[in-house]
Design an enzyme around this catalytic site. Structure first.
Site, PDB file in Angstrom:
ATOM      1  CE  LYS A 166       0.569   2.237   3.900  1.00  0.00           C
ATOM      2  NZ  LYS A 166       1.593   1.680   4.595  1.00  0.00           N
ATOM      3  CB  SER A 229       0.997   8.808   4.652  1.00  0.00           C
ATOM      4  OG  SER A 229       1.764   8.120   3.689  1.00  0.00           O
TER       5      SER A 229
END
Ligand SMILES: NC(=O)C1=CN([C@@H]2O[C@H](COP(=O)(O)OP(=O)(O)OC[C@H]3O[C@@H](n4cnc5c(N)ncnc54)[C@H](O)[C@@H]3O)[C@@H](O)[C@H]2O)C=CC1
Ligand SMILES: O=C(CO)COP(=O)(O)O
Length: 309
Positions: A166, A229
């Site tokens: 991911k 992130s």
């Protein structure tokens, strides 16, 4: 083992420190090893019930071989929280740990766990996965709390690949937002990204359903939608026209997706698996295409049925 465990955490980066706080919050005896700290590796792991590694992939092989020279008892459980792949061999971190310690139980810990949110005491959930149910349950007990809900799972490879693959999709999602392509484009990217992860993951030996759990879909939702992130940040800034070296120089932390994209392209080629989003991210990271060109390359591919694993 008694209920209070001795937990050695290797790697004092953002994730190692956050996991240490969670175990300490459950009153376990926690020691942290940092390459720059005063405590040696041998002192850190002495009598540890659990050794958890949160070092980035580039340091995993090295730390495994350092530990190999110490007498680690076979009842010690290793936990790996790294989300990366070894270049050349394409081994996952848990495979590196298991090969280094064939007689010890190995547990993978992966989920939608942005460390900055966990450090702020915000609630989260994760998965601990192992071929040994008892090992997974021991690790679940160590970390589970009212702020951190821990599920067990018996597909360590799938859980590990979900969290690792991911990161490439988080880079792609960052590009999508950096280019301001809108919500429809982002939804399509995340969904087709998951399909791509399933395609290579199942070929690797993981279970399909694992990718629809916390470590696959869950981690896509977290990292593809959050500026916290680092992988998303890399993509966002590429989308805004910065170069990879400029971005990494400023980031000063690990963005595993950069290395993972290259390893995945290599594996996809070996296995003859189509991974157009990953290929696009890789070409962009290599500066072979612009973000707009990468988008166009994806959109102009041959039309096909939605489900074509
Ligand atoms: N930060 C986060 O939100 C999360 C990170 N992860 C994963 O955890 C891993 C570490 O990430 P962060 O802590 O965020 O990165 P970071 O960049 O903050 O820290 C990486 C750590 O690894 C250590 N390290 C590297 N090579 C080493 C070696 N040979 N020996 C000992 N230590 C070594 C570094 O010194 C550093 O402390 C990555 O694989 C990442 O994908 C997983 C879930 C959440
Ligand atoms: O894996 C993570 C959250 O689950 C952390 O993502 P980044 O490594 O992109 O910051």
């Amino acid at each position: 083992m008694t209920n209070q465990k001795t937990v050695a955490i290797l790697g004092a980066g953002a994730w190692g420190k956050a996991l240490a706080t969670l175990a300490q919050g459950n009153t376990h005896d926690v020691r942290i090893y940092s390459r720059r700290g005063s405590q040696t590796l041998a002192e850190t792991v002495e009598n540890a019930d659990i050794i958890l590694s949160a070092v980035s992939i580039k340091g995993v092989k090295n730390i495994v071989s350092q530990l190999n020279s110490l007498a680690i008892p076979t009842q010690t459980i290793f936990v790996t929280a790294t989300k990366g792949l070894e270049p050349q061999t394409t081994r996952t971190p848990s495979q590196i740990w298991q090969e280094g310690f064939p007689n010890n139980r190995v547990v993978v810990l992966c989920g939608p766990n942005l460390s900055k949110e966990i450090t702020q005491d915000l609630p989260a959930a994760t998965v601990v996965a192992s071929n040994s149910e008892s090992a997974a349950e021991s690790v679940q007990m160590v970390f589970n709390s009212t702020r951190f809900r821990v599920y067990t799972n018996s597909d360590p490879l799938g859980v590990e690949l979900g969290g690792t693959l991911k990161n490439v999709m988080a880079i792609a999602a960052g590009v999508c937002d950096g280019l301001q392509l809108g919500t429809n484009a982002k939804a399509a990217l995340m969904t087709r990204g998951l399909t791509e992860m399933v395609r290579i993951g199942v070929d690797w030996g993981a279970k399909l359903e694992t990718f629809y759990g916390l470590s696959g879909l869950g981690d896509i939702l977290a990292t593809c939608n959050s500026p916290l992130s680092r992988n998303y940040q890399v993509g966002y800034q590429l989308g805004q026209g910065k170069t990879l070296s400029e971005i990494l120089a400023q980031l000063n932390e690990t963005a595993e997706g950069v290395n993972t994209a290259e390893v995945l392209v290599q594996r996809a080629k070996q296995q003859n698996i189509s991974m157009p989003i990953t290929q696009g991210v890789y070409s962009l990271l290599k500066a072979e295409v612009t973000p707009r060109q990468a988008l166009l390359d994806l959109m102009k591919r041959d039309i096909k049925p939605e489900y074509n694993y």
